[in-house]
Design a protein around this motif. Sequence first.
Motif, PDB file in Angstrom:
ATOM      1  N   PRO A 329     -32.514  -0.358 -61.243  1.00 55.62           N
ATOM      2  CA  PRO A 329     -33.309  -0.216 -60.016  1.00 55.62           C
ATOM      3  C   PRO A 329     -33.562   1.225 -59.621  1.00 55.62           C
ATOM      4  O   PRO A 329     -34.521   1.512 -58.914  1.00 55.62           O
ATOM      5  CB  PRO A 329     -32.462  -0.941 -58.966  1.00 55.62           C
ATOM      6  N   GLN A 330     -32.701   2.145 -60.054  1.00 52.01           N
ATOM      7  CA  GLN A 330     -32.900   3.560 -59.744  1.00 52.01           C
ATOM      8  C   GLN A 330     -33.829   4.250 -60.735  1.00 52.01           C
ATOM      9  O   GLN A 330     -34.070   5.451 -60.623  1.00 52.01           O
ATOM     10  CB  GLN A 330     -31.556   4.298 -59.713  1.00 52.01           C
ATOM     11  N   GLY A 331     -34.368   3.498 -61.691  1.00 47.22           N
ATOM     12  CA  GLY A 331     -35.214   4.095 -62.713  1.00 47.22           C
ATOM     13  C   GLY A 331     -34.406   4.524 -63.913  1.00 47.22           C
ATOM     14  O   GLY A 331     -33.173   4.421 -63.940  1.00 47.22           O
ATOM     15  N   LEU A 332     -35.099   5.016 -64.925  1.00 48.40           N
ATOM     16  CA  LEU A 332     -34.411   5.393 -66.157  1.00 48.40           C
ATOM     17  C   LEU A 332     -33.414   6.519 -65.941  1.00 48.40           C
ATOM     18  O   LEU A 332     -32.306   6.510 -66.458  1.00 48.40           O
ATOM     19  CB  LEU A 332     -35.449   5.808 -67.215  1.00 48.40           C
ATOM     20  N   PHE A 333     -33.793   7.530 -65.128  1.00 53.42           N
ATOM     21  CA  PHE A 333     -32.945   8.717 -64.957  1.00 53.42           C
ATOM     22  C   PHE A 333     -32.554   8.985 -63.507  1.00 53.42           C
ATOM     23  O   PHE A 333     -31.859   9.959 -63.256  1.00 53.42           O
ATOM     24  CB  PHE A 333     -33.670   9.957 -65.509  1.00 53.42           C
ATOM     25  N   GLY A 334     -32.997   8.151 -62.571  1.00 54.40           N
ATOM     26  CA  GLY A 334     -32.695   8.440 -61.175  1.00 54.40           C
ATOM     27  C   GLY A 334     -33.374   9.727 -60.740  1.00 54.40           C
ATOM     28  O   GLY A 334     -34.563   9.932 -60.977  1.00 54.40           O
ATOM     29  N   THR A 335     -32.616  10.614 -60.122  1.00 56.31           N
ATOM     30  CA  THR A 335     -33.159  11.921 -59.740  1.00 56.31           C
ATOM     31  C   THR A 335     -32.837  12.995 -60.766  1.00 56.31           C
ATOM     32  O   THR A 335     -33.194  14.154 -60.572  1.00 56.31           O
ATOM     33  CB  THR A 335     -32.602  12.360 -58.370  1.00 56.31           C
TER      34      THR A 335
END
Length: 354
Positions: A329-335
Amino acid sequence: MQTPALPLPESRPLVPPALRGVLPVLLAVPALVLFQWALSGSEFASYLLNVMGVNIILAVSLNIVNGMTGQFSIGHAGFMAVGAYIAGYASLQLKEVALSFLPVAASDQVLFTVALLLGGLAAAACGFLVGLPSLRLRGDYLAIVTLGFGEIIRVVVQNTDAFGRALGLSGIPQYASPSMVFFWVFLVVLAARRLAASSHGRSLWSIREDEVAAEAMGVDTTGYKVRAFVFSSFFAGIAGGLFAHFVPIINPGSFTFVRSMEIVVMVVLGGLGSTTGAVIAAIFLTLLPEGMRSLFGALGTEGSLAQRVDQIRMPIYGLLLVVLMLSRPQGLFGTREIWDVLPKWLSRKGGGRA
């Protein structure tokens, strides 16, 4: 009696400070020339890479607003449309112009660059005009304003004779090449990374984390949001100008709300705030439908069967996106960036083997 420790010799940097700013350009230009030469024999590969490069520019530029600044813009296709139509119209007007002091090919590229910059500046001006009043809003209200802007642009070009109305704008010179497109990819990634590491970038991150606290610390939140919006809009206009110069015709149907949502999905999938995540997600989401089309085309070549597998291709594509977002849910790498994540992944694998 202990002897005093000798000072360690100063290590000289591998790259002189005077060359740090221009070194990426010095490395990128010959690489792009080789890249163009290697793809000179495949029209489909060149077209696919052009589409991929445009998607990367759009995703990285939108990541400045949606990822780094924490706003929610869903009208990015509108700024792309402004750049596409302005750059395409400028190229049509400059098509018969030739710079006598340059070879024909070089003259065409110079005029092409002028048209691109005009498209980018027009999109940036629209970003300023839209962003100045609307970025005082937050959340869903900002999303509604940007969505309305995208629809306004689409309606305007549909009713403008100079832009071909609903039929679109055709006859634009096909100047765009993979080397030119990926040169702008290089520029937008470089600019985004420099921005993220600068004092302006830290102000944008603070707005994302807590806008009220950022205002209390003296950050001009509206001013920084407008600058981020203008930055993002400029590169969206560049992407639109590049797009207009490698497709046979541009029409309002290429810049709908669905197009804006495709770009938002790329940013969210890569990780809100991650430049390399936006790049990888744009590449993945560009190649995935083409890969599925090739797979289903190989499975069914008969007319009726080919139609059936093509109809289920897009639902499967959507299902894969849902699974990816549920699992990450945070994406592949987040931030974070890819160089922050890979060492941890590699160390886990190494520990598991030991």
